[in-house]
Design a protein around this motif. Sequence first.
Motif, short mmCIF file in Angstrom:
data_model
loop_
_atom_site.label_atom_id
_atom_site.label_comp_id
_atom_site.label_asym_id
_atom_site.label_seq_id
_atom_site.Cartn_x
_atom_site.Cartn_y
_atom_site.Cartn_z
N LEU A 119 -6.02 100.98 40.60
CA LEU A 119 -5.27 99.73 40.49
C LEU A 119 -5.86 98.84 39.40
CD1 LEU A 119 -4.85 98.73 44.25
CD2 LEU A 119 -3.21 99.90 42.78
N PRO A 120 -5.01 98.01 38.79
CA PRO A 120 -5.54 97.01 37.86
C PRO A 120 -6.47 96.05 38.60
CG PRO A 120 -3.16 97.23 37.62
CD PRO A 120 -3.56 98.02 38.85
N VAL A 121 -7.38 95.43 37.87
CA VAL A 121 -8.42 94.59 38.45
C VAL A 121 -7.84 93.47 39.31
CG1 VAL A 121 -10.30 92.99 37.91
CG2 VAL A 121 -10.11 95.14 36.68
N ARG A 122 -6.83 92.78 38.84
CA ARG A 122 -6.27 91.64 39.60
C ARG A 122 -5.71 92.07 40.94
NH1 ARG A 122 -3.29 88.23 34.82
NH2 ARG A 122 -5.21 87.41 33.91
N GLU A 123 -4.97 93.16 40.94
CA GLU A 123 -4.39 93.65 42.19
C GLU A 123 -5.47 94.18 43.12
OE1 GLU A 123 -3.04 93.98 39.20
OE2 GLU A 123 -1.10 93.01 39.52
N ARG A 124 -6.44 94.89 42.55
CA ARG A 124 -7.55 95.41 43.34
C ARG A 124 -8.30 94.25 44.01
NH1 ARG A 124 -11.98 97.72 39.81
NH2 ARG A 124 -10.15 98.46 38.73
N GLU A 125 -8.52 93.19 43.25
CA GLU A 125 -9.28 92.05 43.75
C GLU A 125 -8.61 91.42 44.97
OE1 GLU A 125 -11.48 88.33 41.80
OE2 GLU A 125 -9.38 88.55 41.20
N LEU A 137 -4.80 83.93 52.74
CA LEU A 137 -4.12 83.82 51.45
C LEU A 137 -4.62 82.60 50.67
CD1 LEU A 137 -0.45 84.68 52.48
CD2 LEU A 137 -1.96 86.07 51.05
N GLU A 138 -4.82 81.51 51.40
CA GLU A 138 -5.29 80.27 50.77
C GLU A 138 -6.69 80.46 50.18
OE1 GLU A 138 -3.91 80.47 53.83
OE2 GLU A 138 -1.98 79.53 53.38
N ASP A 139 -7.56 81.12 50.93
CA ASP A 139 -8.91 81.37 50.42
C ASP A 139 -8.88 82.30 49.20
OD1 ASP A 139 -10.00 79.74 52.35
OD2 ASP A 139 -10.68 81.39 53.64
N CYS A 140 -8.03 83.33 49.27
CA CYS A 140 -7.89 84.23 48.13
C CYS A 140 -7.40 83.47 46.90
CB CYS A 140 -6.93 85.37 48.45
SG CYS A 140 -7.50 86.52 49.71
N ALA A 141 -6.45 82.57 47.11
CA ALA A 141 -5.91 81.78 46.00
C ALA A 141 -7.00 80.89 45.40
CB ALA A 141 -4.73 80.94 46.48
N GLU A 142 -7.79 80.28 46.26
CA GLU A 142 -8.87 79.43 45.79
C GLU A 142 -9.91 80.23 45.00
OE1 GLU A 142 -12.43 76.69 47.69
OE2 GLU A 142 -10.56 76.89 48.82
N SER A 153 2.36 87.67 45.39
CA SER A 153 3.01 88.64 44.50
C SER A 153 2.04 89.74 44.08
CB SER A 153 3.63 87.95 43.28
OG SER A 153 2.64 87.38 42.46
N ARG A 154 0.77 89.39 43.86
CA ARG A 154 -0.22 90.41 43.52
C ARG A 154 -0.44 91.36 44.68
NH1 ARG A 154 -4.85 86.95 40.22
NH2 ARG A 154 -3.54 86.48 38.42
N LEU A 155 -0.48 90.81 45.90
CA LEU A 155 -0.63 91.67 47.09
C LEU A 155 0.56 92.61 47.22
CD1 LEU A 155 -2.07 89.33 49.88
CD2 LEU A 155 -3.07 91.47 49.05
N ASN A 156 1.75 92.08 47.02
CA ASN A 156 2.95 92.91 47.12
C ASN A 156 2.92 94.02 46.08
OD1 ASN A 156 5.54 93.66 48.02
ND2 ASN A 156 6.48 92.48 46.39
#
Length: 173
Positions: A119-125, A137-142, A153-156
């Motif tokens: 997976l690309p880095v952003r999606e993997r992260e 989700l909020e913590d991931c966004a932060e 959208s990245r998770l999807n």
Amino acid sequence: MTDELLVLRCQLGEPEALTELVRDWHIPVWNYVRGMLGADRADDVTQEIWLAVIRGLPRLRTPGRFAPWLFTIARRAVTDRLRQEYSVTEVCAQEEPVTEDAAGALVDRAGLVAALSGLPVREREVLVLFYLEDLTLEDCAEICAVPVGTVKSRLNRARRMLRDHLTEEGSKR
């Protein structure tokens, strides 16, 4: 004992509290770094993260937000390591594979680690933070410094890519 209380005790200079905080969070941080960089680089980067945490802990103004703060530091350390390595090798960060490791096999995550490496880095992260570290989700966004909608959208996209990869691997067997 809550993380908030441990952080406050650390800020007051109690070494036992720091020991307990590191004991509670070392494995989740190491797992995140391993998921992003591979086991061969996880120990060094995790050590750098804990040094940054120890330096920054006295300035943490919201002790109740320790986990997102910690993973933000971890994300920066991973990003810095990737930048250092890519500036030397001139390889695009989107194509960096994560090597499969023995620790992943021991916890029965070898297949997932191998699939994540594609997976690309952003999606993997976001997959690692949301599913493996159980952050909101909020913590991931932060941590990723993006809106919650971007994390969704990245998770999807990541789930779709992971599903396609696993389906492809299953048809090869």
